[in-house]
Design a protein around this motif. Structure first.
Motif, PDB file in Angstrom:
ATOM      1  N   ILE A 132      -8.579   5.165  -2.764  1.00  0.00           N
ATOM      2  CA  ILE A 132      -7.651   5.830  -3.678  1.00  0.00           C
ATOM      3  C   ILE A 132      -8.279   5.939  -5.065  1.00  0.00           C
ATOM      4  O   ILE A 132      -8.899   4.993  -5.548  1.00  0.00           O
ATOM      5  N   GLY A 185       2.326   1.954  -3.323  1.00  0.00           N
ATOM      6  CA  GLY A 185       1.261   2.404  -4.205  1.00  0.00           C
ATOM      7  C   GLY A 185       0.896   3.855  -3.973  1.00  0.00           C
ATOM      8  O   GLY A 185       0.740   4.632  -4.932  1.00  0.00           O
ATOM      9  N   MET A 186       0.756   4.235  -2.717  1.00  0.00           N
ATOM     10  CA  MET A 186       0.420   5.626  -2.415  1.00  0.00           C
ATOM     11  C   MET A 186       1.537   6.569  -2.827  1.00  0.00           C
ATOM     12  O   MET A 186       1.281   7.659  -3.358  1.00  0.00           O
ATOM     13  N   ARG A 217       0.840  -1.203   0.000  1.00  0.00           N
ATOM     14  CA  ARG A 217       0.000   0.000   0.000  1.00  0.00           C
ATOM     15  C   ARG A 217       0.875   1.254   0.000  1.00  0.00           C
ATOM     16  O   ARG A 217       0.576   2.226  -0.706  1.00  0.00           O
ATOM     17  N   THR A 249     -10.875  -3.821  -9.067  1.00  0.00           N
ATOM     18  CA  THR A 249      -9.710  -3.468  -9.880  1.00  0.00           C
ATOM     19  C   THR A 249     -10.178  -2.829 -11.176  1.00  0.00           C
ATOM     20  O   THR A 249     -11.323  -3.023 -11.598  1.00  0.00           O
ATOM     21  N   VAL A 261      -6.069   0.974 -10.629  1.00  0.00           N
ATOM     22  CA  VAL A 261      -5.248  -0.120 -10.140  1.00  0.00           C
ATOM     23  C   VAL A 261      -5.327  -1.306 -11.096  1.00  0.00           C
ATOM     24  O   VAL A 261      -6.377  -1.586 -11.678  1.00  0.00           O
ATOM     25  N   TRP A 300      -9.416  -2.241  -0.373  1.00  0.00           N
ATOM     26  CA  TRP A 300      -9.043  -0.999   0.306  1.00  0.00           C
ATOM     27  C   TRP A 300      -8.694   0.077  -0.718  1.00  0.00           C
ATOM     28  O   TRP A 300      -9.155   1.219  -0.610  1.00  0.00           O
ATOM     29  N   TRP A 301      -7.880  -0.280  -1.725  1.00  0.00           N
ATOM     30  CA  TRP A 301      -7.448   0.706  -2.717  1.00  0.00           C
ATOM     31  C   TRP A 301      -8.650   1.282  -3.465  1.00  0.00           C
ATOM     32  O   TRP A 301      -8.745   2.499  -3.658  1.00  0.00           O
ATOM     33  N   SER A 302      -9.556   0.430  -3.884  1.00  0.00           N
ATOM     34  CA  SER A 302     -10.697   0.898  -4.677  1.00  0.00           C
ATOM     35  C   SER A 302     -11.611   1.803  -3.868  1.00  0.00           C
ATOM     36  O   SER A 302     -12.290   2.666  -4.429  1.00  0.00           O
TER      37      SER A 302
END
Length: 204
Positions: free
Chosen positions: A158, A118-119, A115, A180, A162, A153-155
């Motif tokens: 952020i 990625g951030m 993570r 994704t 992705v 979490w990402w979707s």
């Protein structure tokens, strides 16, 4: 609620191939499937060899409005009329690549299962981040996979698109289809005698 948009296809070439044979395979896949992007991922460090492959695939991809990016060698992007670069060194060369290629080029970043990486990539200007592998693969990580929780979490948190890549299976595709933006498909299909059908089976 609107129907969730399905992830787009992002093809990754083999790390070595005979150009004329692979062009025939790729053309068949592009004719059969709606592909957003192709990544030229040759393992070679010979600029001439990479350039021949880039030139050989570029017009085919662009004729179908498919972006063509290259792994790591961002200094070849302009010379060969490519659309951008996929970086595998985290954010180490991201700012240099962005400064050289400008805002219109695609600059993506592979971040393994981190993570934090990625951030950092998103903050440094990446157009997308890729997480993987989805199943254990010593060539794509340190033995740890990028699990569904990371993508969920990402979707949710952020906005940077992705990509899921590395050992995709039907099971991972089902589990991640709402979390994704792209499936990066490569070795999953190119070993098949009929990659277009292998891709159809994978994403059915």
């Amino acid at each position: 609620m609107a129907e969730t948009e399905q992830p787009q296809l992002y093809l990754v070439t083999p790390d070595r191939f005979e150009l004329s044979t692979f062009k025939t395979q790729l053309e068949a896949v592009l004719a059969a499937h709606d592909v957003a992007c192709v990544r030229l991922a040759l393992a070679s460090t010979d600029a001439a060899e990479i350039g021949r492959a880039a030139d050989g695939l570029r017009d085919m991809c662009h004729a179908r409005d498919v972006a063509l990016v290259i792994t790591d060698h961002w200094r070849l992007v302009r010379h060969h009329g490519l659309d951008g670069v996929h970086l595998t060194d985290g954010t180490r060369s991201l700012r240099d690549a962005r400064a050289d290629l400008g805002s219109d080029a695609i600059v993506g970043c592979y971040c393994e299962n981190s993570r934090h990486a990625g951030m950092n990539a998103g903050e440094a200007g990446a157009d997308y981040v890729a997480f993987g592998p989805m199943t254990p693969d010593p060539l794509l990580g340190k033995g740890e996979v990028a699990d569904a929780e990371l993508f969920q979490w990402w979707s949710q948190m952020i906005e940077v698109p992705v990509v899921a890549e590395g050992g995709l299976t039907r099971e991972t595709i089902v589990s991640l289809r709402d979390h994704t933006d792209f499936w990066a498909v490569g070795r999953e299909i190119w070993a098949s005698d009929d990659p277009a059908t292998a891709l159809a089976d994978l994403i059915a």
